[in-house]
Design an enzyme around this catalytic site. Structure first.
Site, mmCIF file in Angstrom:
data_model
loop_
_atom_site.group_PDB
_atom_site.id
_atom_site.type_symbol
_atom_site.label_atom_id
_atom_site.label_comp_id
_atom_site.label_asym_id
_atom_site.label_seq_id
_atom_site.Cartn_x
_atom_site.Cartn_y
_atom_site.Cartn_z
ATOM 1 N N ALA A 81 -15.818 25.949 -0.605
ATOM 2 C CA ALA A 81 -15.308 24.466 -0.216
ATOM 3 C C ALA A 81 -13.965 24.450 -1.037
ATOM 4 C CB ALA A 81 -15.933 23.416 -0.930
ATOM 5 N N SER A 83 -12.378 22.779 -3.561
ATOM 6 C CA SER A 83 -13.617 22.098 -4.391
ATOM 7 C C SER A 83 -12.689 21.230 -5.570
ATOM 8 C CB SER A 83 -14.231 23.086 -5.159
ATOM 9 O OG SER A 83 -13.628 23.952 -6.091
ATOM 10 N N SER A 124 -22.083 16.607 -3.703
ATOM 11 C CA SER A 124 -21.403 16.450 -4.990
ATOM 12 C C SER A 124 -21.638 14.957 -5.740
ATOM 13 C CB SER A 124 -20.037 16.734 -5.059
ATOM 14 O OG SER A 124 -19.271 16.234 -5.994
ATOM 15 N N GLU A 126 -19.228 13.472 -6.757
ATOM 16 C CA GLU A 126 -17.758 12.718 -6.389
ATOM 17 C C GLU A 126 -18.453 11.755 -5.284
ATOM 18 O OE1 GLU A 126 -15.367 13.400 -8.071
ATOM 19 O OE2 GLU A 126 -13.630 12.459 -6.740
ATOM 20 N N TYR A 148 -11.926 14.361 -1.086
ATOM 21 C CA TYR A 148 -12.803 15.430 -1.412
ATOM 22 C C TYR A 148 -14.159 14.787 -1.349
ATOM 23 C CZ TYR A 148 -15.866 18.452 -4.197
ATOM 24 O OH TYR A 148 -16.867 19.061 -4.646
ATOM 25 N N LYS A 152 -17.263 15.437 1.053
ATOM 26 C CA LYS A 152 -18.636 15.952 0.842
ATOM 27 C C LYS A 152 -19.620 15.226 1.282
ATOM 28 C CE LYS A 152 -18.314 19.725 -1.644
ATOM 29 N NZ LYS A 152 -18.861 21.016 -1.299
HETATM 30 P P1 NAP Z 1 -15.163 27.209 -6.820
HETATM 31 O O1 NAP Z 1 -15.113 27.689 -8.226
HETATM 32 O O2 NAP Z 1 -13.914 26.510 -6.501
HETATM 33 O O3 NAP Z 1 -15.279 28.199 -5.693
HETATM 34 C C1 NAP Z 1 -15.161 28.025 -4.454
HETATM 35 C C2 NAP Z 1 -15.355 28.844 -3.367
HETATM 36 O O4 NAP Z 1 -15.306 28.570 -2.021
HETATM 37 C C3 NAP Z 1 -14.690 30.336 -3.736
HETATM 38 O O5 NAP Z 1 -15.508 31.406 -3.581
HETATM 39 C C4 NAP Z 1 -13.572 30.138 -2.683
HETATM 40 O O6 NAP Z 1 -13.100 31.518 -2.057
HETATM 41 C C5 NAP Z 1 -14.336 29.720 -1.506
HETATM 42 N N1 NAP Z 1 -13.717 28.857 -0.183
HETATM 43 C C6 NAP Z 1 -12.738 28.008 -0.052
HETATM 44 N N2 NAP Z 1 -12.429 27.970 1.207
HETATM 45 C C7 NAP Z 1 -13.250 28.733 1.699
HETATM 46 C C8 NAP Z 1 -13.082 28.936 3.444
HETATM 47 N N3 NAP Z 1 -12.339 28.336 4.180
HETATM 48 N N4 NAP Z 1 -13.922 29.807 3.688
HETATM 49 C C9 NAP Z 1 -14.550 30.776 2.891
HETATM 50 N N5 NAP Z 1 -14.469 30.520 1.358
HETATM 51 C C10 NAP Z 1 -13.875 29.586 0.902
HETATM 52 O O7 NAP Z 1 -16.464 26.076 -6.718
HETATM 53 P P2 NAP Z 1 -17.508 25.854 -7.816
HETATM 54 O O8 NAP Z 1 -17.260 25.318 -8.888
HETATM 55 O O9 NAP Z 1 -18.119 27.253 -7.739
HETATM 56 O O10 NAP Z 1 -18.522 25.010 -6.713
HETATM 57 C C11 NAP Z 1 -19.132 25.481 -5.674
HETATM 58 C C12 NAP Z 1 -19.391 24.508 -4.567
HETATM 59 O O11 NAP Z 1 -20.185 23.332 -5.172
HETATM 60 C C13 NAP Z 1 -18.180 23.898 -4.025
HETATM 61 O O12 NAP Z 1 -18.495 23.401 -2.746
HETATM 62 C C14 NAP Z 1 -18.110 22.530 -4.674
HETATM 63 O O13 NAP Z 1 -17.402 21.420 -4.250
HETATM 64 C C15 NAP Z 1 -19.432 22.346 -5.098
HETATM 65 N N6 NAP Z 1 -19.720 21.543 -6.494
HETATM 66 C C16 NAP Z 1 -19.201 21.843 -7.520
HETATM 67 C C17 NAP Z 1 -19.525 21.004 -8.509
HETATM 68 C C18 NAP Z 1 -19.085 21.548 -9.876
HETATM 69 O O14 NAP Z 1 -19.053 20.892 -11.166
HETATM 70 N N7 NAP Z 1 -18.551 22.741 -10.066
HETATM 71 C C19 NAP Z 1 -20.169 20.225 -8.571
HETATM 72 C C20 NAP Z 1 -20.817 19.468 -7.370
HETATM 73 C C21 NAP Z 1 -20.530 20.226 -6.258
HETATM 74 P P3 NAP Z 1 -11.840 31.960 -2.892
HETATM 75 O O15 NAP Z 1 -12.185 32.820 -4.036
HETATM 76 O O16 NAP Z 1 -11.349 32.856 -1.698
HETATM 77 O O17 NAP Z 1 -10.891 30.946 -3.143
HETATM 78 O O1 G4F Z 2 -12.623 18.254 -14.080
HETATM 79 P P1 G4F Z 2 -12.299 17.732 -13.192
HETATM 80 O O2 G4F Z 2 -10.886 17.972 -12.279
HETATM 81 O O3 G4F Z 2 -13.685 17.319 -11.903
HETATM 82 P P2 G4F Z 2 -14.086 16.170 -10.967
HETATM 83 O O4 G4F Z 2 -12.724 15.589 -10.563
HETATM 84 O O5 G4F Z 2 -14.837 15.341 -11.757
HETATM 85 O O6 G4F Z 2 -14.655 17.169 -9.904
HETATM 86 C C1 G4F Z 2 -15.360 18.302 -10.246
HETATM 87 O O7 G4F Z 2 -16.795 17.666 -10.248
HETATM 88 C C2 G4F Z 2 -17.143 17.272 -8.994
HETATM 89 C C3 G4F Z 2 -18.657 16.731 -9.403
HETATM 90 O O8 G4F Z 2 -18.792 15.324 -9.539
HETATM 91 C C4 G4F Z 2 -17.262 18.479 -8.023
HETATM 92 F F1 G4F Z 2 -17.873 18.190 -6.744
HETATM 93 C C5 G4F Z 2 -15.767 19.057 -7.899
HETATM 94 O O9 G4F Z 2 -15.723 20.119 -7.026
HETATM 95 C C6 G4F Z 2 -15.213 19.273 -9.168
HETATM 96 O O10 G4F Z 2 -15.830 20.619 -9.623
HETATM 97 O O11 G4F Z 2 -11.898 16.151 -13.664
HETATM 98 C C7 G4F Z 2 -12.848 15.671 -14.397
HETATM 99 C C8 G4F Z 2 -12.381 14.406 -15.055
HETATM 100 C C9 G4F Z 2 -11.404 13.409 -14.139
HETATM 101 O O12 G4F Z 2 -11.818 12.173 -14.094
HETATM 102 C C10 G4F Z 2 -9.931 13.586 -14.333
HETATM 103 O O13 G4F Z 2 -9.117 12.504 -13.939
HETATM 104 O O14 G4F Z 2 -11.239 14.635 -16.009
HETATM 105 C C11 G4F Z 2 -9.901 13.770 -15.752
HETATM 106 N N1 G4F Z 2 -8.957 14.295 -16.143
HETATM 107 C C12 G4F Z 2 -8.091 13.825 -17.221
HETATM 108 N N2 G4F Z 2 -6.925 14.815 -17.540
HETATM 109 C C13 G4F Z 2 -8.460 15.586 -16.046
HETATM 110 C C14 G4F Z 2 -7.199 15.737 -16.418
HETATM 111 N N3 G4F Z 2 -8.906 16.528 -14.942
HETATM 112 C C15 G4F Z 2 -7.830 17.468 -14.515
HETATM 113 N N4 G4F Z 2 -8.432 18.453 -13.708
HETATM 114 N N5 G4F Z 2 -6.900 17.741 -15.428
HETATM 115 C C16 G4F Z 2 -6.439 16.925 -16.411
HETATM 116 O O15 G4F Z 2 -5.634 17.130 -16.939
#
Ligand code: NAP
Ligand code: G4F
Length: 323
Positions: A81, A83, A124, A126, A148, A152
């Protein structure tokens, strides 16, 4: 015979932990990767030779069907995604193409090519956005606050719809924020821990941040990929919230990270409007009671331990001149 899994997003944080977990369980693991001018497979470098990588893209429907035919997986984990939430305001259409329609493309490929597959969709917290209930459960209505989150929510609903329409074994894991030393540098946890390490090593003396009052339910990615796997081992497909059931502010994150290296955060951190979002998700806190009851899943790493693990890893990396 070993079970076969196909992971989209295998080069991402979760993809790397999931690939490790499935290999440990004896799976044959296939990963879909996008072509880029330079290969960036750091997170799975240690798995080279153990996983098989194939080119494909969520934007290319035919590449998905071809990959299903070639790899004949028992399980598909759709982790790919766009993400990062802030990018979704700059590239809302692309985010919709990857993160929303990409799910339909994969489900269509499964329906026509390999309908017996067990499918996991990475949904997510989110989606809860401006939360309508505290804590959030599988029954809490969605109110997404970013392109985003909207994408989702589409991915979640189309997964449920294909399960109900075509009897696919399709599940949606509603995962709250999960982090690790492999987290991307732009996400808030890793941004803080990496920059704390740089400050401690004398490489910079300021850290610009956005909203310090936002609250998140942060867990460890290694725990969360285990929940994904468990969802696909059930008798019936269903949707699950995965969370720690605790919430903390960004300010607490900053305090703990700086304290880990013996520094006072207030000397270094300042607010930069560039990191404040057009619409914020103020409070996330999950209730993972269903995952505990039905999947036997519980988080093993709590907030302070998580932040300290990430700071320690970044201290080592920065010392070695790495990112
Ligand atoms: P991430 O580190 O940003 O990894 C995203 C992956 O998606 C990367 O491997 C990226 O490849 C690949 N990708 C993006 N666009 C693509 C496309 N068009 N075709 C094929 N591959 C593509 O994300 P993550 O933290 O591992 O999260 C995994 C999934 O869980 C995501 O869908 C995210 O939205 C969801 N999610 C994450 C969290 C969290 O807190 N981490 C929470 C809820 C849901 P490249 O390496 O080529 O960029
Ligand atoms: O770490 P974040 O960028 O994550 P966010 O927006 O919660 O999204 C992550 O979690 C989601 C699950 O709820 C996933 F679906 C999504 O793919 C991603 O993994 O920001 C967390 C919080 C936000 O409220 C943001 O406003 O941190 C706050 N924040 C404050 N200062 C910041 C910053 N975030 C970022 N990235 N950078 C800052 O300097």
């Amino acid at each position: 015979m070993a079970k076969r899994a196909l992971i989209t997003g295998i080069t991402g944080q979760d993809g790397s932990y999931l690939a490790e977990l499935l290999l440990k369980k004896g799976y044959e693991v296939h990963g879909m990767v996008r072509r880029s001018s330079e290969e960036k497979f750091e997170r799975i470098a240690h798995l080279q030779g153990k996983v098989t990588l194939h080119q494909g893209d969520l934007l290319d429907q035919f590449s998905l069907a071809a990959l299903l035919s070639l790899t004949q997986p028992d399980e598909v984990y759709n982790l790919a995604a766009q993400s990062f939430v802030p990018t979704s305001w700059n590239q809302p259409v692309l985010t919709g193409e990857f993160t929303a329609l990409g799910v339909t493309k994969m489900l269509e490929a499964i329906r026509h090519t390999r309908p017996q597959v067990r499918f996991y969709q990475a949904s997510s917290s989110e989606m809860f956005g401006k939360v309508l209930e505290v804590p959030q459960t599988e029954d809490t209505p969605f109110y997404p606050r970013s392109p985003y989150g909207v994408a989702k929510a589409y991915g979640h609903h189309i997964t449920v719809n294909y399960r109900e329409s075509f009897k696919l074994f399709a599940v949606s894991g509603i995962l709250f924020n999960h982090e690790s030393p492999r987290r991307g540098l732009e996400f808030v946890t890793r941004k803080v821990t990496y920059n704390v390490a740089r400050i401690k090593h004398g490489l910079q003396d300021k850290l610009p941040m956005g909203n310090l009052d936002a609250k998140r339910d942060w867990g460890f990615a290694g725990d969360y990929v285990d929940a994904m796997w468990r969802m696909l081992q059930q008798d019936e497909p269903d949707d699950y919230v995965v969370s720690t059931n605790e919430t903390h502010t960004v300010k607490e994150l900053v305090e703990i990270a700086f304290a880990r290296v013996g520094l006072d955060w207030q000397k270094y951190v300042f607010t930069d409007p560039a990191f404040v979002r057009p619409a914020e998700v103020d409070l996330l806190i999950g209730d993972a009671a269903k995952a505990k009851k039905k999947l036997g899943w519980e988080p093993t790493v709590r907030f302070k331990e998580l932040v300290e693990m990430m700071v320690d890893a970044d201290m080592e990396r920065v010392k070695a001149g790495q990112r």
